[in-house]
Design an enzyme around this catalytic site. Sequence first.
Site, PDB file in Angstrom:
ATOM      1  N   SER A  63       0.796  -1.463   0.036  1.00 21.12           N
ATOM      2  CA  SER A  63       0.112   0.038  -0.019  1.00 21.12           C
ATOM      3  C   SER A  63       0.795   1.278   0.089  1.00 21.12           C
ATOM      4  O   SER A  63       1.914   1.235   0.372  1.00 21.12           O
ATOM      5  CB  SER A  63      -0.727  -0.053   1.264  1.00 21.12           C
ATOM      6  OG  SER A  63      -1.643  -0.964   1.187  1.00 21.12           O
TER       7      SER A  63
HETATM    8  N1  SAM Z   1      -0.207  -5.064   3.821  1.00 23.41           N
HETATM    9  C1  SAM Z   1       0.557  -5.290   2.766  1.00 23.41           C
HETATM   10  C2  SAM Z   1       2.066  -5.062   2.622  1.00 23.41           C
HETATM   11  O1  SAM Z   1       2.406  -4.253   3.578  1.00 23.41           O
HETATM   12  O2  SAM Z   1       2.685  -5.481   1.596  1.00 23.41           O
HETATM   13  C3  SAM Z   1      -0.155  -5.316   1.441  1.00 23.41           C
HETATM   14  C4  SAM Z   1      -1.433  -6.020   1.320  1.00 23.41           C
HETATM   15  S1  SAM Z   1      -2.011  -6.389  -0.243  1.00 23.41           S
HETATM   16  C5  SAM Z   1      -2.682  -4.806  -0.494  1.00 23.41           C
HETATM   17  C6  SAM Z   1      -3.425  -7.286   0.220  1.00 23.41           C
HETATM   18  C7  SAM Z   1      -2.997  -8.709   0.508  1.00 23.41           C
HETATM   19  O3  SAM Z   1      -4.116  -9.292   1.168  1.00 23.41           O
HETATM   20  C8  SAM Z   1      -2.608  -9.342  -0.518  1.00 23.41           C
HETATM   21  O4  SAM Z   1      -1.386 -10.053  -0.456  1.00 23.41           O
HETATM   22  C9  SAM Z   1      -3.745 -10.685  -0.744  1.00 23.41           C
HETATM   23  O5  SAM Z   1      -3.306 -11.817  -1.045  1.00 23.41           O
HETATM   24  C10 SAM Z   1      -4.111 -10.520   0.847  1.00 23.41           C
HETATM   25  N2  SAM Z   1      -5.759 -11.253   0.954  1.00 23.41           N
HETATM   26  C11 SAM Z   1      -6.607 -11.173   0.346  1.00 23.41           C
HETATM   27  N3  SAM Z   1      -7.547 -11.715   0.668  1.00 23.41           N
HETATM   28  C12 SAM Z   1      -7.154 -12.486   1.818  1.00 23.41           C
HETATM   29  C13 SAM Z   1      -7.612 -13.170   2.736  1.00 23.41           C
HETATM   30  N4  SAM Z   1      -8.915 -13.689   2.960  1.00 23.41           N
HETATM   31  N5  SAM Z   1      -6.838 -13.657   3.963  1.00 23.41           N
HETATM   32  C14 SAM Z   1      -5.532 -13.388   3.651  1.00 23.41           C
HETATM   33  N6  SAM Z   1      -5.056 -12.413   2.932  1.00 23.41           N
HETATM   34  C15 SAM Z   1      -5.665 -12.385   1.980  1.00 23.41           C
END
Ligand code: SAM
Length: 215
Positions: A63
């Site tokens: 993000s």
């Molecule tokens: N906070 C992270 C960083 O600092 O890099 C960025 C996160 S990215 C915007 C969103 C993440 O949520 C992705 O890696 C995606 O695979 C994960 N995601 C989506 N649905 C999910 C779920 N139900 N459980 C766990 N992770 C999930």
Amino acid sequence: MSQDFALARERMVKNQLIPRGIRDERVLEAMGKIHRHLFIEEALAGEAYNDHPVPIGEKQTISQPYIVALMTEALELKGDENTLEIGTGSGYQTAILAELSSRVHTIERITSLMVNARKLLDRLGYTNILFKAFDGTLGWKEYAPFDAIMVTAGAPSLPGPLMDQLADNGRMIVPVGDRYSQELIKVTRKGDSMEQDNLGGCRFVNLIGVHGWSD
Ligand code: SAM
């Protein structure tokens, strides 16, 4: 090169976070300290401190720094919290939470991202993080209740299990909306009632899972 990154980090805090109203000194300090460029593949490391999200593979993103700061500040961390993060991604936000709370439980549905993040965070010396490759919309019951929950992917509605796993006076931040744009919602549990504040518009990748979107 490392001096360039140090300068870029300082500028990120000064030009992107403080002018937009981030005031929590602990958040500003953590973001000024953590080497965000290590969480991004080398070819894109030069973009690490820019004012936008950056791809991290698997069609996911790290993000924008301001959004990381805004969401973290809203959790009101003092240092002794039991924290849950949904969406480990690169592990950058996980590192921030590990600096600012006592125990972090982080869940990522894409195993390869979780494995890479764990390797890096181990290498950086964090010992207060537990990782799980799973559907985070179900939460992590064994370690609940959580004082702070951060969801870093956009949900169609507030995921029920996460609401249930929030401690009394606990805070949860979740982007809620449609698949393309969301509002950042802060939920605070007060006994049996849940207060909700809207922190503004945002755009996240989809939260995929039983209490999220279908794949
Ligand atoms: N906070 C992270 C960083 O600092 O890099 C960025 C996160 S990215 C915007 C969103 C993440 O949520 C992705 O890696 C995606 O695979 C994960 N995601 C989506 N649905 C999910 C779920 N139900 N459980 C766990 N992770 C999930």
